[in-house]
Motif scaffolding. Structure first.
Motif, PDB file in Angstrom:
ATOM      1  N   PHE A  39      -6.038  14.706  65.855  1.00 50.34           N
ATOM      2  CA  PHE A  39      -5.523  14.982  67.196  1.00 50.34           C
ATOM      3  C   PHE A  39      -6.044  13.892  68.140  1.00 50.34           C
ATOM      4  O   PHE A  39      -6.980  14.128  68.909  1.00 50.34           O
ATOM      5  CB  PHE A  39      -5.971  16.373  67.659  1.00 50.34           C
ATOM      6  N   PRO A  40      -5.436  12.700  68.098  1.00 51.74           N
ATOM      7  CA  PRO A  40      -5.957  11.563  68.877  1.00 51.74           C
ATOM      8  C   PRO A  40      -5.983  11.817  70.380  1.00 51.74           C
ATOM      9  O   PRO A  40      -6.855  11.318  71.078  1.00 51.74           O
ATOM     10  CB  PRO A  40      -4.989  10.420  68.534  1.00 51.74           C
ATOM     11  N   LYS A  41      -5.009  12.556  70.870  1.00 52.51           N
ATOM     12  CA  LYS A  41      -4.930  12.907  72.283  1.00 52.51           C
ATOM     13  C   LYS A  41      -4.414  14.328  72.401  1.00 52.51           C
ATOM     14  O   LYS A  41      -3.916  14.901  71.428  1.00 52.51           O
ATOM     15  CB  LYS A  41      -4.001  11.950  73.039  1.00 52.51           C
ATOM     16  N   GLU A  42      -4.510  14.889  73.606  1.00 51.60           N
ATOM     17  CA  GLU A  42      -3.996  16.228  73.826  1.00 51.60           C
ATOM     18  C   GLU A  42      -2.497  16.270  73.504  1.00 51.60           C
ATOM     19  O   GLU A  42      -1.720  15.449  74.001  1.00 51.60           O
ATOM     20  CB  GLU A  42      -4.218  16.657  75.274  1.00 51.60           C
ATOM     21  N   GLY A  43      -2.104  17.213  72.659  1.00 54.09           N
ATOM     22  CA  GLY A  43      -0.700  17.361  72.300  1.00 54.09           C
ATOM     23  C   GLY A  43      -0.251  16.485  71.144  1.00 54.09           C
ATOM     24  O   GLY A  43       0.870  16.628  70.670  1.00 54.09           O
ATOM     25  N   TRP A  44      -1.121  15.552  70.689  1.00 57.67           N
ATOM     26  CA  TRP A  44      -0.764  14.683  69.574  1.00 57.67           C
ATOM     27  C   TRP A  44      -1.260  15.320  68.269  1.00 57.67           C
ATOM     28  O   TRP A  44      -2.396  15.808  68.200  1.00 57.67           O
ATOM     29  CB  TRP A  44      -1.414  13.319  69.725  1.00 57.67           C
ATOM     30  N   VAL A  45      -0.423  15.284  67.237  1.00 62.51           N
ATOM     31  CA  VAL A  45      -0.808  15.803  65.924  1.00 62.51           C
ATOM     32  C   VAL A  45      -0.328  14.808  64.867  1.00 62.51           C
ATOM     33  O   VAL A  45       0.866  14.507  64.786  1.00 62.51           O
ATOM     34  CB  VAL A  45      -0.188  17.191  65.643  1.00 62.51           C
ATOM     35  N   GLU A  46      -1.268  14.310  64.065  1.00 61.86           N
ATOM     36  CA  GLU A  46      -0.943  13.302  63.062  1.00 61.86           C
ATOM     37  C   GLU A  46      -1.531  13.676  61.705  1.00 61.86           C
ATOM     38  O   GLU A  46      -2.499  14.439  61.621  1.00 61.86           O
ATOM     39  CB  GLU A  46      -1.481  11.922  63.482  1.00 61.86           C
ATOM     40  N   GLU A  47      -0.938  13.116  60.641  1.00 58.32           N
ATOM     41  CA  GLU A  47      -1.472  13.232  59.287  1.00 58.32           C
ATOM     42  C   GLU A  47      -1.360  11.878  58.602  1.00 58.32           C
ATOM     43  O   GLU A  47      -0.465  11.074  58.934  1.00 58.32           O
ATOM     44  CB  GLU A  47      -0.731  14.310  58.495  1.00 58.32           C
ATOM     45  N   ASP A  48      -2.252  11.635  57.656  1.00 59.87           N
ATOM     46  CA  ASP A  48      -2.290  10.375  56.925  1.00 59.87           C
ATOM     47  C   ASP A  48      -1.286  10.434  55.771  1.00 59.87           C
ATOM     48  O   ASP A  48      -1.430  11.267  54.870  1.00 59.87           O
ATOM     49  CB  ASP A  48      -3.706  10.146  56.389  1.00 59.87           C
ATOM     50  N   PRO A  49      -0.244   9.585  55.768  1.00 60.00           N
ATOM     51  CA  PRO A  49       0.744   9.625  54.681  1.00 60.00           C
ATOM     52  C   PRO A  49       0.131   9.434  53.297  1.00 60.00           C
ATOM     53  O   PRO A  49       0.584  10.048  52.319  1.00 60.00           O
ATOM     54  CB  PRO A  49       1.698   8.477  55.026  1.00 60.00           C
ATOM     55  N   LYS A  50      -0.886   8.580  53.207  1.00 61.88           N
ATOM     56  CA  LYS A  50      -1.531   8.359  51.911  1.00 61.88           C
ATOM     57  C   LYS A  50      -2.259   9.621  51.449  1.00 61.88           C
ATOM     58  O   LYS A  50      -2.262   9.945  50.251  1.00 61.88           O
ATOM     59  CB  LYS A  50      -2.502   7.177  52.000  1.00 61.88           C
ATOM     60  N   GLU A  51      -2.889  10.317  52.392  1.00 62.82           N
ATOM     61  CA  GLU A  51      -3.566  11.568  52.028  1.00 62.82           C
ATOM     62  C   GLU A  51      -2.554  12.610  51.567  1.00 62.82           C
ATOM     63  O   GLU A  51      -2.829  13.381  50.642  1.00 62.82           O
ATOM     64  CB  GLU A  51      -4.373  12.106  53.210  1.00 62.82           C
ATOM     65  N   ILE A  52      -1.394  12.635  52.208  1.00 61.00           N
ATOM     66  CA  ILE A  52      -0.344  13.563  51.775  1.00 61.00           C
ATOM     67  C   ILE A  52       0.012  13.303  50.320  1.00 61.00           C
ATOM     68  O   ILE A  52       0.063  14.231  49.501  1.00 61.00           O
ATOM     69  CB  ILE A  52       0.898  13.436  52.677  1.00 61.00           C
ATOM     70  N   MET A  53       0.266  12.033  49.976  1.00 62.30           N
ATOM     71  CA  MET A  53       0.640  11.716  48.589  1.00 62.30           C
ATOM     72  C   MET A  53      -0.513  11.975  47.631  1.00 62.30           C
ATOM     73  O   MET A  53      -0.306  12.462  46.512  1.00 62.30           O
ATOM     74  CB  MET A  53       1.096  10.265  48.474  1.00 62.30           C
ATOM     75  N   GLN A  54      -1.740  11.673  48.055  1.00 59.36           N
ATOM     76  CA  GLN A  54      -2.888  11.933  47.199  1.00 59.36           C
ATOM     77  C   GLN A  54      -3.034  13.418  46.922  1.00 59.36           C
ATOM     78  O   GLN A  54      -3.365  13.836  45.807  1.00 59.36           O
ATOM     79  CB  GLN A  54      -4.163  11.386  47.843  1.00 59.36           C
ATOM     80  N   SER A  55      -2.754  14.241  47.930  1.00 58.80           N
ATOM     81  CA  SER A  55      -2.833  15.692  47.732  1.00 58.80           C
ATOM     82  C   SER A  55      -1.771  16.163  46.743  1.00 58.80           C
ATOM     83  O   SER A  55      -2.016  17.081  45.950  1.00 58.80           O
ATOM     84  CB  SER A  55      -2.686  16.421  49.071  1.00 58.80           C
ATOM     85  N   VAL A  56      -0.594  15.531  46.783  1.00 62.40           N
ATOM     86  CA  VAL A  56       0.464  15.871  45.821  1.00 62.40           C
ATOM     87  C   VAL A  56       0.005  15.548  44.407  1.00 62.40           C
ATOM     88  O   VAL A  56       0.106  16.377  43.485  1.00 62.40           O
ATOM     89  CB  VAL A  56       1.765  15.115  46.158  1.00 62.40           C
ATOM     90  N   TYR A  57      -0.508  14.333  44.218  1.00 66.35           N
ATOM     91  CA  TYR A  57      -0.951  13.926  42.882  1.00 66.35           C
ATOM     92  C   TYR A  57      -2.096  14.798  42.383  1.00 66.35           C
ATOM     93  O   TYR A  57      -2.134  15.185  41.207  1.00 66.35           O
ATOM     94  CB  TYR A  57      -1.389  12.454  42.894  1.00 66.35           C
ATOM     95  N   GLU A  58      -3.054  15.102  43.266  1.00 66.42           N
ATOM     96  CA  GLU A  58      -4.187  15.934  42.862  1.00 66.42           C
ATOM     97  C   GLU A  58      -3.726  17.319  42.431  1.00 66.42           C
ATOM     98  O   GLU A  58      -4.174  17.849  41.403  1.00 66.42           O
ATOM     99  CB  GLU A  58      -5.197  16.047  44.008  1.00 66.42           C
ATOM    100  N   CYS A  59      -2.821  17.911  43.218  1.00 62.75           N
ATOM    101  CA  CYS A  59      -2.312  19.241  42.867  1.00 62.75           C
ATOM    102  C   CYS A  59      -1.585  19.226  41.523  1.00 62.75           C
ATOM    103  O   CYS A  59      -1.727  20.145  40.707  1.00 62.75           O
ATOM    104  CB  CYS A  59      -1.385  19.763  43.964  1.00 62.75           C
ATOM    105  N   MET A  60      -0.804  18.185  41.296  1.00 65.13           N
ATOM    106  CA  MET A  60      -0.075  18.083  40.031  1.00 65.13           C
ATOM    107  C   MET A  60      -1.031  17.972  38.843  1.00 65.13           C
ATOM    108  O   MET A  60      -0.888  18.686  37.841  1.00 65.13           O
ATOM    109  CB  MET A  60       0.858  16.873  40.074  1.00 65.13           C
TER     110      MET A  60
END
Length: 535
Positions: A39-60
């Motif tokens: 949450f870099p600023k108020e109202g901002w919400v972000e996620e790391d695309p690489k972390e998203i893919m890493q979570s997919v691979y880990e779950c698999m």
């Protein structure tokens, strides 16, 4: 052994990988990993695309390990489907595959000024100017606005677009592209505001309106076909053959395939998913129904290349997972207290960004248990408001509501929902979760058992409580304004005077000179108060 099918379920707060028996829908194994948000600023919400893919691979990989421990041959996994958080926007480099910025999450609010600029250039400054093509109002919610912000504000994105290296996609596109194909399905494409829900393709006029080059967009495919093949070590070569946005997947998983089912009475089919927020979808069949009551018209699914698309009316509103069931149950009533959780404005059916959260009806007897009960009731009142709008738009009254999601474990909430709607609420069995992701043919889906909650209060009491709720909603509106300053008797007001020779900025403690004045953000209440002041 029976063939197995798998589902990648990439949500806002976590990723799951689930493996099912294709014939019985039995969940054989699964694994879940949380995804961090920033949450870099108020109202901002972000996620790391690489972390998203890493979570997919880990779950698999972890799920495959569990299957091996159960002596289940993973070669029996014949297909993988993808369901995902929608509207979340990513841009990456075509040549390197590297993300050019963090993923901007669907509930991010940074694009409010972008939205205001887009609405200002629309004829009559009408936020529904594009609705005839998209089914959507111009809002911070949708991907095109987030993409426009990225191009305007991130140098790396702007340069990659100019160099024709940029690739845009929602989370489904990012996952499937890591399997080698740049594509999306109709349910996700319809949430971008760049997709024409009638022609079922990207629309050149919409792309010009948002000034987005069509070359960066993924190819639009149906929700059920082979897009590519897995590249991970354990499941390499397994086809990726299904894709649905998460709420469409819930609609399909609850087998809401028809506009109405002919029995002794007409039973409209509708699905409510209680998760990060409450998502309510109603299948309207093969023709889009344009809402006159602030609802979204969206593509629900297209079950094959040559199959017709089916549409839905949809709405989202915020809910709270920690809803205090024990506290609320201890009270058994809100004691006349009503809670409007408009913390970031009101969405459908109002689309009123100026609203703010309020609590009405407090007395000296109100305690935290009553407030907890009022918070639960607020979720149910919001649902009732949306269903009333859907009934009016579709012309078919709803006779039963199907629900799923994490909050359905709150039995008090489910009973309150039935009481306030005055119709039964049916909760799907947990074992059927995700079933719609990997086999989208209605004839192949197994029977889903459900637990039903019947209304336990009379309709007069329900109507009275709902009317009081709507009164509270009106009180919450027009609270916030983004005007830089107020005007009193024709004079620009930048300070409130505490006494004749003392001036302070609103909410401040120092005494700056007039040359140090700065624009202030006033609430509507403050503006009203200062209308009578003279400078």
């Amino acid at each position: 052994m029976d063939p197995l099918v798998a589902a990648i379920d990439q949500g806002t707060s976590s990723t799951r990988f689930l493996v099912f028996n294709a014939k019985t829908a039995e969940l054989m194994s699964h694994h879940q990993v949380e995804v961090n948000q920033s949450f870099p600023k108020e109202g901002w919400v972000e996620e790391d695309p690489k972390e998203i893919m890493q979570s997919v691979y880990e779950c698999m990989e972890r799920t495959c390990e569990k299957l091996r421990q159960l002596s289940i041959d993973i070669s029996n996994i014949k297909a993988v489907g993808v369901t995902n958080q929608r509207e979340t926007t990513l841009v990456w480099d075509r040549e390197t595959g590297e993300p050019l910025y963090n993923a901007i999450v669907w509930l991010d609010l940074r694009t409010q000024s972008t939205v205001e600029g887009l609405i200002n250039k629309a004829p009559g400054q009408n936020k529904n100017h594009l609705k005839h093509k998209t089914g959507l109002p111009i809002s911070t919610y949708f991907s095109a606005v987030k993409l426009r912000w990225l191009i305007d504000n991130v140098d790396e994105v702007r340069q990659a677009v100019q160099d024709e290296r940029a690739m845009f996609g929602t989370v489904d596109s990012w996952i499937i592209w890591n399997g080698g194909v740049h594509c999306t399905d109709v349910s996700n494409a319809s949430r971008t505001m760049l997709f024409n829900i009638h022609s079922m393709d990207w629309d050149p006029e919409l792309c010009r309106y948002f000034d987005v080059p069509m070359e960066i967009l993924p190819k639009v495919r149906s929700s059920s076909e082979i897009y590519g093949w897995m590249k991970s070590s354990s499941l390499a070569g397994v086809p990726i053959s299904g894709c649905l946005g998460d709420q469409s997947a819930a609609l399909v998983g609850q087998m809401c395939f028809q506009e109405g089912q002919a029995k002794n009475t007409v039973e409209a089919r509708c699905q409510l998913r209680y998760g990060t927020g409450c998502f309510l979808l109603r299948n309207t069949g093969t023709k889009p129904v344009m809402s006159n009551h602030g609802l979204l018209t969206t593509v629900a699914y297209k079950l094959g290349k040559d199959e017709p698309a089916c549409y839905a009316l949809e709405v989202w509103f915020r809910s709270h997972r920690r809803s205090g069931e024990k506290l609320a149950a201890a009270a058994g009533t809100s004691y006349g207290c009503y809670f409007v959780p408009a913390f970031s404005g009101l969405y459908a059916p109002y689309w009123e960004p100026s609203a703010r959260g309020i609590i009405c009806g407090l007395t000296q007897f109100t305690n935290r248990n009553h407030l907890a009960f009022a918070a639960l009731e607020a979720v149910c009142f919001q649902t009732r408001e949306i269903l009333d709008a859907m009934n009016q738009d579709s012309g078919v009254p709803l006779t039963q509501l199907q629900v799923d999601g994490g909050m359905t474990s709150n039995r008090l909430l489910m009973q309150l929902q039935a009481d306030i709607l005055c119709i039964p609420v049916a909760m799907a069995a947990g074992a059927a979760e995700g079933v719609g992701v990997w086999n989208l043919s209605p004839s192949h889906l197994p029977h889903v058992t459900s637990e039903k909650y019947q209304p336990q209060i009379n309709s007069d009491e329900s109507e009275f409580r709902f009317a009081r709720w709507k009164k509270a909603v009106q009180r919450s509106m027009n609270w916030e304004t983004t005007e830089p300053c107020c005007k009193a008797n024709g004079t620009q007001l930048q300070y409130l005077f505490r006494k004749e020779d003392e001036r302070r900025p609103l909410g401040g403690s120092s005494h700056p000179s007039p040359h140090q004045s700065r624009p202030l953000r006033f609430s509507a209440a403050a503006c009203h108060l200062t209308d009578s002041l003279k400078c």
